[in-house]
Design a protein around this motif. Structure first.
Motif, PDB file in Angstrom:
ATOM      1  N   ASP A 121       0.828  -1.202   0.000  1.00  0.00           N
ATOM      2  CA  ASP A 121       0.000   0.000   0.000  1.00  0.00           C
ATOM      3  C   ASP A 121       0.863   1.252   0.000  1.00  0.00           C
ATOM      4  N   ARG A 122       2.173   1.080   0.098  1.00  0.00           N
ATOM      5  CA  ARG A 122       3.144   2.172   0.042  1.00  0.00           C
ATOM      6  C   ARG A 122       4.440   1.640  -0.541  1.00  0.00           C
ATOM      7  N   LEU A 123       5.330   2.535  -0.911  1.00  0.00           N
ATOM      8  CA  LEU A 123       6.630   2.158  -1.466  1.00  0.00           C
ATOM      9  C   LEU A 123       7.647   2.089  -0.338  1.00  0.00           C
ATOM     10  N   ARG A 124       8.435   1.023  -0.323  1.00  0.00           N
ATOM     11  CA  ARG A 124       9.552   0.900   0.625  1.00  0.00           C
ATOM     12  C   ARG A 124      10.810   0.605  -0.177  1.00  0.00           C
ATOM     13  N   VAL A 125      11.840   1.415   0.047  1.00  0.00           N
ATOM     14  CA  VAL A 125      13.141   1.254  -0.604  1.00  0.00           C
ATOM     15  C   VAL A 125      14.179   1.044   0.475  1.00  0.00           C
ATOM     16  N   GLU A 126      15.041   0.037   0.288  1.00  0.00           N
ATOM     17  CA  GLU A 126      16.165  -0.209   1.203  1.00  0.00           C
ATOM     18  C   GLU A 126      17.451  -0.278   0.397  1.00  0.00           C
ATOM     19  N   VAL A 127      18.494   0.333   0.933  1.00  0.00           N
ATOM     20  CA  VAL A 127      19.821   0.246   0.345  1.00  0.00           C
ATOM     21  C   VAL A 127      20.720  -0.363   1.406  1.00  0.00           C
ATOM     22  N   ARG A 128      21.190  -1.575   1.132  1.00  0.00           N
ATOM     23  CA  ARG A 128      21.995  -2.336   2.094  1.00  0.00           C
ATOM     24  C   ARG A 128      23.457  -2.297   1.677  1.00  0.00           C
ATOM     25  N   ASP A 129      24.328  -2.021   2.647  1.00  0.00           N
ATOM     26  CA  ASP A 129      25.763  -2.032   2.378  1.00  0.00           C
ATOM     27  C   ASP A 129      26.481  -2.789   3.485  1.00  0.00           C
ATOM     28  N   CYS A 130      27.785  -2.900   3.370  1.00  0.00           N
ATOM     29  CA  CYS A 130      28.574  -3.696   4.315  1.00  0.00           C
ATOM     30  C   CYS A 130      29.205  -2.876   5.435  1.00  0.00           C
ATOM     31  N   ALA A 131      28.952  -1.597   5.496  1.00  0.00           N
ATOM     32  CA  ALA A 131      29.535  -0.743   6.535  1.00  0.00           C
ATOM     33  C   ALA A 131      28.662  -0.803   7.787  1.00  0.00           C
ATOM     34  N   THR A 132      29.297  -0.861   8.937  1.00  0.00           N
ATOM     35  CA  THR A 132      28.548  -0.899  10.186  1.00  0.00           C
ATOM     36  C   THR A 132      28.303   0.486  10.768  1.00  0.00           C
ATOM     37  N   THR A 133      28.991   1.488  10.251  1.00  0.00           N
ATOM     38  CA  THR A 133      28.813   2.850  10.743  1.00  0.00           C
ATOM     39  C   THR A 133      27.458   3.379  10.315  1.00  0.00           C
ATOM     40  N   ARG A 134      26.700   3.878  11.287  1.00  0.00           N
ATOM     41  CA  ARG A 134      25.379   4.442  10.992  1.00  0.00           C
ATOM     42  C   ARG A 134      25.536   5.842  10.402  1.00  0.00           C
ATOM     43  N   PRO A 135      24.828   6.117   9.331  1.00  0.00           N
ATOM     44  CA  PRO A 135      24.895   7.472   8.763  1.00  0.00           C
ATOM     45  C   PRO A 135      24.141   8.449   9.653  1.00  0.00           C
ATOM     46  N   GLU A 136      24.629   9.653   9.697  1.00  0.00           N
ATOM     47  CA  GLU A 136      23.982  10.710  10.480  1.00  0.00           C
ATOM     48  C   GLU A 136      23.682  11.886   9.573  1.00  0.00           C
ATOM     49  N   PRO A 137      22.460  12.381   9.603  1.00  0.00           N
ATOM     50  CA  PRO A 137      22.157  13.582   8.808  1.00  0.00           C
ATOM     51  C   PRO A 137      23.030  14.746   9.264  1.00  0.00           C
ATOM     52  N   ARG A 138      23.474  15.541   8.302  1.00  0.00           N
ATOM     53  CA  ARG A 138      24.269  16.722   8.633  1.00  0.00           C
ATOM     54  C   ARG A 138      23.857  17.853   7.716  1.00  0.00           C
ATOM     55  N   ALA A 139      24.262  19.029   8.068  1.00  0.00           N
ATOM     56  CA  ALA A 139      23.910  20.204   7.267  1.00  0.00           C
ATOM     57  C   ALA A 139      24.647  20.147   5.932  1.00  0.00           C
ATOM     58  N   PRO A 140      23.996  20.561   4.861  1.00  0.00           N
ATOM     59  CA  PRO A 140      24.675  20.616   3.567  1.00  0.00           C
ATOM     60  C   PRO A 140      25.863  21.577   3.618  1.00  0.00           C
ATOM     61  N   THR A 141      26.880  21.272   2.825  1.00  0.00           N
ATOM     62  CA  THR A 141      28.051  22.147   2.757  1.00  0.00           C
ATOM     63  C   THR A 141      27.723  23.381   1.926  1.00  0.00           C
ATOM     64  N   GLY A 142      28.517  24.427   2.105  1.00  0.00           N
ATOM     65  CA  GLY A 142      28.306  25.672   1.379  1.00  0.00           C
ATOM     66  C   GLY A 142      28.412  25.520  -0.129  1.00  0.00           C
ATOM     67  N   ASP A 143      29.248  24.588  -0.591  1.00  0.00           N
ATOM     68  CA  ASP A 143      29.390  24.404  -2.035  1.00  0.00           C
ATOM     69  C   ASP A 143      28.320  23.474  -2.602  1.00  0.00           C
ATOM     70  N   GLY A 144      27.489  22.901  -1.718  1.00  0.00           N
ATOM     71  CA  GLY A 144      26.358  22.088  -2.161  1.00  0.00           C
ATOM     72  C   GLY A 144      26.710  20.723  -2.695  1.00  0.00           C
ATOM     73  N   THR A 145      27.944  20.261  -2.465  1.00  0.00           N
ATOM     74  CA  THR A 145      28.328  18.964  -3.018  1.00  0.00           C
ATOM     75  C   THR A 145      28.153  17.805  -2.041  1.00  0.00           C
ATOM     76  N   SER A 146      27.875  18.077  -0.793  1.00  0.00           N
ATOM     77  CA  SER A 146      27.641  16.980   0.146  1.00  0.00           C
ATOM     78  C   SER A 146      26.757  17.448   1.289  1.00  0.00           C
ATOM     79  N   GLY A 147      26.193  16.465   1.986  1.00  0.00           N
ATOM     80  CA  GLY A 147      25.367  16.764   3.146  1.00  0.00           C
ATOM     81  C   GLY A 147      23.886  16.829   2.871  1.00  0.00           C
ATOM     82  N   ARG A 148      23.483  16.681   1.614  1.00  0.00           N
ATOM     83  CA  ARG A 148      22.065  16.787   1.291  1.00  0.00           C
ATOM     84  C   ARG A 148      21.310  15.471   1.403  1.00  0.00           C
TER      85      ARG A 148
END
Length: 124
Positions: free
Chosen positions: A66-93
């Motif tokens: 009844d809804r879409l679920r997407v999962e992306v599985r990788d081998c890294a154990t480090t949990r990603p943390e949201p962060r503020a985008p960089t001033g040049d806009g190339t990462s953090g989004r």
């Protein structure tokens, strides 16, 4: 949909996005509106994050009930943390967009890494 993406193969991001759009075009759920654009953006961000920030590639799954679920599985154990985008806009989004646009999202750890997931198309 299930797709293995090879390590550092950033050209595969567009292929995964197209595959998801094809899958969603067959989803007969008019009450969910057109979520293809948001889903395409979010899957692109999660796959790119997995390929840029981890090694070993990723496995992408997308399911529709009844809804879409997407999962992306990788081998890294480090949990990603949201962060503020960089001033040049190339990462953090990536996770900022997922957190902002998805109806639900999270990180699930497993023995050999983690899955970052999101859901769209209705209440959790």
């Amino acid at each position: 949909m299930e797709r293995k993406v090879q390590e550092a193969d950033l050209s595969a991001v567009a292929d995964v996005r197209r595959e998801l759009r094809r899958m969603l075009s067959r989803w007969d759920a008019p009450s969910h509106g057109d979520i293809s654009d948001v889903a395409s953006l979010l899957i692109s961000e999660l796959v790119t994050n997995a390929l840029v920030h981890t090694t070993g590639g990723a496995v992408v799954t997308a399911t529709v009930t009844d809804r879409l679920r997407v999962e992306v599985r990788d081998c890294a154990t480090t949990r990603p943390e949201p962060r503020a985008p960089t001033g040049d806009g190339t990462s953090g989004r990536g996770l900022f967009l997922v957190r902002t646009l998805a109806d639900a999202w999270g990180v699930r750890t497993h023995g050999l890494g983690k899955s970052v997931w999101f859901e769209l198309g209705g209440p959790a």
